[in-house]
Design a protein around this motif. Structure first.
Motif, mmCIF file in Angstrom:
data_model
loop_
_atom_site.group_PDB
_atom_site.id
_atom_site.type_symbol
_atom_site.label_atom_id
_atom_site.label_comp_id
_atom_site.label_asym_id
_atom_site.label_seq_id
_atom_site.Cartn_x
_atom_site.Cartn_y
_atom_site.Cartn_z
ATOM 1 N N GLY A 25 0.830 -1.196 0.000
ATOM 2 C CA GLY A 25 0.000 0.000 0.000
ATOM 3 C C GLY A 25 0.862 1.243 0.000
ATOM 4 O O GLY A 25 1.972 1.241 0.521
ATOM 5 N N ILE A 26 0.317 2.301 -0.614
ATOM 6 C CA ILE A 26 0.984 3.602 -0.663
ATOM 7 C C ILE A 26 -0.074 4.660 -0.402
ATOM 8 O O ILE A 26 -1.156 4.619 -0.981
ATOM 9 N N ALA A 27 0.248 5.608 0.466
ATOM 10 C CA ALA A 27 -0.646 6.734 0.731
ATOM 11 C C ALA A 27 0.095 8.018 0.374
ATOM 12 O O ALA A 27 1.161 8.286 0.914
ATOM 13 N N ASP A 28 -0.484 8.779 -0.536
ATOM 14 C CA ASP A 28 0.131 10.032 -0.970
ATOM 15 C C ASP A 28 -0.671 11.194 -0.393
ATOM 16 O O ASP A 28 -1.741 11.538 -0.897
ATOM 17 N N PRO A 29 -0.176 11.813 0.690
ATOM 18 C CA PRO A 29 -0.933 12.885 1.334
ATOM 19 C C PRO A 29 -1.065 14.144 0.482
ATOM 20 O O PRO A 29 -1.989 14.922 0.682
ATOM 21 N N LYS A 30 -0.157 14.342 -0.469
ATOM 22 C CA LYS A 30 -0.237 15.545 -1.318
ATOM 23 C C LYS A 30 -1.494 15.536 -2.182
ATOM 24 O O LYS A 30 -2.055 16.588 -2.464
ATOM 25 N N ILE A 31 -1.934 14.341 -2.599
ATOM 26 C CA ILE A 31 -3.125 14.263 -3.452
ATOM 27 C C ILE A 31 -4.297 13.572 -2.762
ATOM 28 O O ILE A 31 -5.360 13.417 -3.346
ATOM 29 N N GLY A 32 -4.095 13.159 -1.489
ATOM 30 C CA GLY A 32 -5.184 12.543 -0.727
ATOM 31 C C GLY A 32 -5.618 11.193 -1.259
ATOM 32 O O GLY A 32 -6.783 10.836 -1.153
ATOM 33 N N THR A 33 -4.679 10.425 -1.817
ATOM 34 C CA THR A 33 -5.028 9.149 -2.422
ATOM 35 C C THR A 33 -4.204 8.015 -1.817
ATOM 36 O O THR A 33 -3.008 8.157 -1.603
ATOM 37 N N ALA A 34 -4.898 6.910 -1.561
ATOM 38 C CA ALA A 34 -4.246 5.679 -1.116
ATOM 39 C C ALA A 34 -4.372 4.650 -2.223
ATOM 40 O O ALA A 34 -5.448 4.491 -2.817
ATOM 41 N N TYR A 35 -3.286 3.974 -2.500
ATOM 42 C CA TYR A 35 -3.252 2.913 -3.501
ATOM 43 C C TYR A 35 -2.999 1.601 -2.758
ATOM 44 O O TYR A 35 -2.056 1.491 -1.983
ATOM 45 N N ILE A 36 -3.833 0.613 -3.010
ATOM 46 C CA ILE A 36 -3.740 -0.669 -2.330
ATOM 47 C C ILE A 36 -3.559 -1.768 -3.371
ATOM 48 O O ILE A 36 -4.304 -1.825 -4.354
ATOM 49 N N ARG A 37 -2.574 -2.618 -3.143
ATOM 50 C CA ARG A 37 -2.389 -3.793 -3.995
ATOM 51 C C ARG A 37 -3.475 -4.805 -3.619
ATOM 52 O O ARG A 37 -3.647 -5.139 -2.441
ATOM 53 N N TYR A 38 -4.196 -5.306 -4.603
ATOM 54 C CA TYR A 38 -5.280 -6.266 -4.342
ATOM 55 C C TYR A 38 -4.755 -7.513 -3.647
ATOM 56 O O TYR A 38 -3.711 -8.051 -3.981
ATOM 57 N N ASP A 39 -5.511 -7.979 -2.658
ATOM 58 C CA ASP A 39 -5.240 -9.225 -1.949
ATOM 59 C C ASP A 39 -6.559 -9.980 -1.873
ATOM 60 O O ASP A 39 -7.603 -9.368 -1.615
ATOM 61 N N LYS A 40 -6.533 -11.290 -2.080
ATOM 62 C CA LYS A 40 -7.798 -12.048 -2.109
ATOM 63 C C LYS A 40 -8.449 -12.194 -0.739
ATOM 64 O O LYS A 40 -9.612 -12.561 -0.653
ATOM 65 N N SER A 41 -7.733 -11.866 0.323
ATOM 66 C CA SER A 41 -8.294 -11.950 1.665
ATOM 67 C C SER A 41 -9.066 -10.670 1.995
ATOM 68 O O SER A 41 -8.477 -9.582 2.046
ATOM 69 N N PRO A 42 -10.372 -10.773 2.265
ATOM 70 C CA PRO A 42 -11.139 -9.575 2.641
ATOM 71 C C PRO A 42 -10.602 -8.912 3.909
ATOM 72 O O PRO A 42 -10.615 -7.685 4.020
#
Length: 89
Positions: A25-42
């Motif tokens: 996961g990556i959270a970029d506070p400058k643009i207010g966006t979090a990117y999450i790598r998909y994982d099959k576990s809910p």
């Protein structure tokens, strides 16, 4: 307002940030966006989303500020395993 994007491995690793190949996961506070790598576990997905949103909400001085590098927050596989288990890093 914050944005969360769940991405495939290919999409995640094509993000314009260093360390994508070892991060979940990556959270970029400058643009207010979090990117999450998909994982099959809910459960893992819920944890990752919550973790990255915490970084966006709390900012650089918040908990886990040692994850802050290159202007963004990262969580790598080792961090995820330790933190998800309830242990501290």
């Amino acid at each position: 307002m914050y944005n969360v994007q769940i991405l495939s491995d290919t999409e995640f690793e094509s993000l314009p940030y260093p360390e994508t190949e070892i991060s979940w996961g990556i959270a970029d506070p400058k643009i207010g966006t979090a990117y999450i790598r998909y994982d099959k576990s809910p459960e893992a997905m819920q944890y990752l989303v919550n973790h990255e949103l915490e970084h966006l909400i709390e900012g650089h001085g918040g908990q886990h500020s040692d994850h802050y590098r290159n202007g963004v927050y990262y969580i790598n596989a080792a961090d995820r395993i330790v933190e998800y288990s309830g242990d501290t890093v």
